[in-house]
Design an enzyme around this catalytic site. Structure first.
Site, mmCIF file in Angstrom:
data_model
loop_
_atom_site.group_PDB
_atom_site.id
_atom_site.type_symbol
_atom_site.label_atom_id
_atom_site.label_comp_id
_atom_site.label_asym_id
_atom_site.label_seq_id
_atom_site.Cartn_x
_atom_site.Cartn_y
_atom_site.Cartn_z
ATOM 1 C CG HIS A 495 1.426 3.494 -11.439
ATOM 2 N ND1 HIS A 495 0.959 2.375 -10.784
ATOM 3 C CD2 HIS A 495 2.776 3.484 -11.259
ATOM 4 C CE1 HIS A 495 1.975 1.726 -10.240
ATOM 5 N NE2 HIS A 495 3.101 2.386 -10.523
ATOM 6 C CD GLU A 496 5.486 5.495 -12.629
ATOM 7 O OE1 GLU A 496 6.048 5.738 -11.535
ATOM 8 O OE2 GLU A 496 5.391 4.350 -13.101
ATOM 9 C CG HIS A 499 4.880 5.410 -7.389
ATOM 10 N ND1 HIS A 499 4.730 4.441 -6.418
ATOM 11 C CD2 HIS A 499 4.956 4.741 -8.573
ATOM 12 C CE1 HIS A 499 4.717 3.246 -6.977
ATOM 13 N NE2 HIS A 499 4.850 3.397 -8.291
ATOM 14 C CD GLU A 555 5.235 0.022 -7.969
ATOM 15 O OE1 GLU A 555 4.448 0.459 -8.834
ATOM 16 O OE2 GLU A 555 6.367 0.510 -7.778
ATOM 17 C CG ASP A 559 -1.373 -0.587 -10.183
ATOM 18 O OD1 ASP A 559 -0.794 0.130 -11.020
ATOM 19 O OD2 ASP A 559 -1.221 -1.828 -10.126
#
Length: 647
Positions: A495-496, A499, A555, A559
């Site tokens: 997930h990070e 980003h 987000e 995800d």
């Protein structure tokens, strides 16, 4: 919202009995827990992240209690200062001696302002001492050249969390403003104002707040991160106010004359003369007074903390405030965050686990690289640049190797008031920020301390941070299967990484500079996919409200990319078990919250509610349908052309 089935209703079925994974994955995994879970009386929610946070809280509070009673157990000078602050904040009898006295000298600085010219003259010293102002300055990396720090110009903030709370039909907003008004009047009375004067001050403060509503950014607008970057020549900026000496404010604060400043809210600056003028001076002054008092009341004695706490409880829906000891711990842990986080990380996480998780991150990056190479909608030129960015990501795991030198300047004076200590620390931090204008950007800076249950990506540094506190079950444990770990911490890690390629992160290059490294054709395709993600979530009902797809898009992109890559990683292991993968994915998002807090999240949080993250992201994965034999007749079915996959 799509008309096809999207199971977002976990939030609307808080008391529902456990379901089948085919109908509602979230409730199948968490339904029994949801029925029995009790929200702690001093918190607005409970669940996956919050359970870990509560565990960290208990662990560190126990340590702080022991340290406070036996100083010989503290073998670190910086940690000892944190313990002293904890002890001071917990000393009710000592604080009662001061009562309102410590804040009066600073309140006097506001009440002494005679007119708009006086305010203009005092802008810089008030800003340096962290007073609320109608226009202010901050220092951060230049988004177009992240090796250099520049001046950012900020507007005033609303009293309520978002401008949507001020809508005529928002009953919660009306209730909160009434409570804020009541609490503010009471606080003003406690520092010596008679009732009539206190009510008049609050009325004027709310009048200025109301002026801000149509002008300030909404949380949805703030979520479009790159829109804060609006460079303006300094010579032009200083002409934007008819009454304020904007040049003097900036020059005095940074001890230099910049060539440019970055305007975070152009609409605010365009309306500055409408907001800040001689006619509005009294309202601005009372807004400053009320804002400063409410922001700092909890740093006085227990009576003040309980009074401002009435508003905090109304906002969050929690039943009661933290007890004094817990408050004291959090005050110390927040101010000495990196010190406490490093202590926690070294004692309860350790170097071995730090190295192990760093290797997991590297593996996930390699899988992500393969995903980009296999991507069917990206051109080769964009793929190559995406991989360069991916391979340049700096990994920060557990806790920093070196604590920021800023903390060595913090000296707790236990004979002084809590307020005076806190204000002093804030001034030191603020001066350090202002001084950073003359220093290169610190790329080693950590955005999160080791005891925080969270993780983050910083687009301006192209780095990812995984604090020690999140690296435990159900996210990560040697006692869990690899599939469970990938459904937990693996998805968080990916997930990070994602980003770096969400709607905001995609606009920054490998050095963290805002720079278009895409071909026009590829970026157009990417925008189409992010629009599908907005549409997938927009309008989903949740706890009496609806999801704002634009607010949560970044987000959600992270995800869906994170879950996709974690799934690919799980498939590489010998003990692959995708049922365990999806079940643990749903488990970590369990959430039970107060009505008030759910409303706050829907209006201000850039993350979708946990139950929706669990369900909708699983619906986007083809493997989920195969693993659980999902058919078009099942509640979790989503037509293939409606499923969103980006990375």
């Amino acid at each position: 919202m799509f008309t096809s089935k999207i199971v977002g209703g976990a939030g609307d079925m808080v008391d529902a009995k456990p379901a089948n994974e085919k109908d509602n994955l979230y409730l199948a995994v968490n339904g029994a827990w949801q029925e029995k879970a009790v929200i702690p009386s001093d918190k607005p929610r409970t669940g996956g992240f919050m359970d870990l946070d509560e565990g960290v809280e208990k662990t560190l509070m126990k340590d702080f209690h022991e340290f406070a009673n036996d100083e010989d157990k503290v073998n670190d000078d910086l940690l000892f200062q944190a313990v002293k602050l904890y002890r001071l904040a917990n000393n009710v009898e000592h604080l009662d001696k001061f009562h309102q006295q410590p804040i009066l000298k600073d309140i006097q600085r506001i009440t002494d302002l005679k007119d708009i010219n006086d305010l203009s003259e005092q802008l810089a010293p008030l800003s340096a001492d962290n007073f609320p102002l109608p226009i202010d300055v901050s220092i951060d990396a230049d988004m177009k050249d992240t090796s250099t720090n520049v001046v950012y110009i900020e507007g005033a903030s609303l009293i309520l969390p978002d401008k949507s709370y001020y809508d005529d039909d928002n009953e919660s907003g009306q209730t909160l403003l009434k409570k804020f008004s009541e609490v503010s009047v009471k606080l003003l009375s406690m520092i010596g104002y008679d009732l009539e004067k206190a009510q008049a001050i609050v009325k004027k403060a709310l009048a200025f707040d109301k002026l801000l509503v149509p002008i300030v950014k909404s949380q949805e607008e703030w979520a479009d991160y790159t829109k804060i970057y609006n460079p303006m020549e300094f010579n032009e900026y200083v002409t934007k106010s008819n009454v304020l000496d904007l040049k003097k404010q900036v020059v005095d604060l940074i001890d230099a004359t910049p060539e440019k400043v970055i305007i975070e809210e152009p609409r605010y600056l365009d309306n500055l003369n409408k907001l800040v003028n001689a006619e509005n001076f009294e309202n601005i002054k009372e807004w400053m007074l009320v804002t400063y008092l409410t922001d700092n009341a909890s740093n006085l004695d227990e009576e003040f903390r309980q009074t401002i706490g009435e508003y905090s409880l109304a906002l969050s829906g929690a039943q009661e405030l933290q007890n004094r000891t817990k408050y004291a711990y959090h005050k110390a842990a927040n101010i000495f965050s990196q010190v406490v986080g490093t202590y926690y990380g070294k004692k309860y996480f350790g170097q071995a686990a730090k190295d192990d998780v760093a290797n997991m991150v590297k593996k996930m990056i390699s899988i992500y690289e393969q995903r980009i190479n296999d991507n069917t909608w990206l051109g080769e030129d964009t793929k190559k640049k995406a991989i360069v960015k991916l391979e340049t990501i700096k990994i920060k795991v557990g806790y920093p190797d070196k604590i920021d030198e800023l903390y060595s300047k913090y000296e707790v004076e236990e004979t002084a008031s809590l307020y005076d200590n806190v204000i002093n620390f804030r001034r030191i931090r603020r001066q350090d920020e202002l001084d950073s204008y003359h220093r290169p950007v610190n790329r080693e800076k950590w955005l999160m301390p080791g005891h925080m249950v969270n993780a983050c990506y910083d687009p301006s540094r192209n780095d990812i941070t995984f604090p020690a506190a999140i690296l435990q079950a159900p996210f990560y444990s040697l006692d869990q299967t690899s599939s469970q770990n990938y459904g937990g911490i693996g998805a968080v890690i990916a997930h990070e990484i994602s980003h770096a390629f969400d709607n905001n992160g995609a606009q920054f290059d490998e050095f963290g500079n805002m720079n278009n490294w895409w071909t026009d054709e590829d970026y157009a395709k990417f925008k189409e996919l992010t629009q599908k993600m907005i549409k997938e979530f927009d309008g989903i009902p949740y706890n009496g409200g609806k999801v704002n797809g634009k607010l949560v898009v970044s987000e959600n992109v992270a995800d869906v990319g994170g879950l996709r890559c974690a799934l690919e990683a799980a498939k590489t292991e010998k003990d692959e078990n995708l049922r365990e993968f999806f079940i643990n994915w749903a488990r970590v998002w369990r959430l039970k919250a107060t009505k008030e807090f759910n409303e706050l999240l829907l209006k201000t949080d850039v993350h979708s509610p946990g139950p929706l993250r669990a369900n909708v992201m699983a619906q986007n994965m083809d493997e989920f349908y195969t693993e659980f034999n999902i058919t078009p007749d099942d509640g979790m079915w989503l037509d293939e052309d409606k499923r969103v996959n980006i990375w």
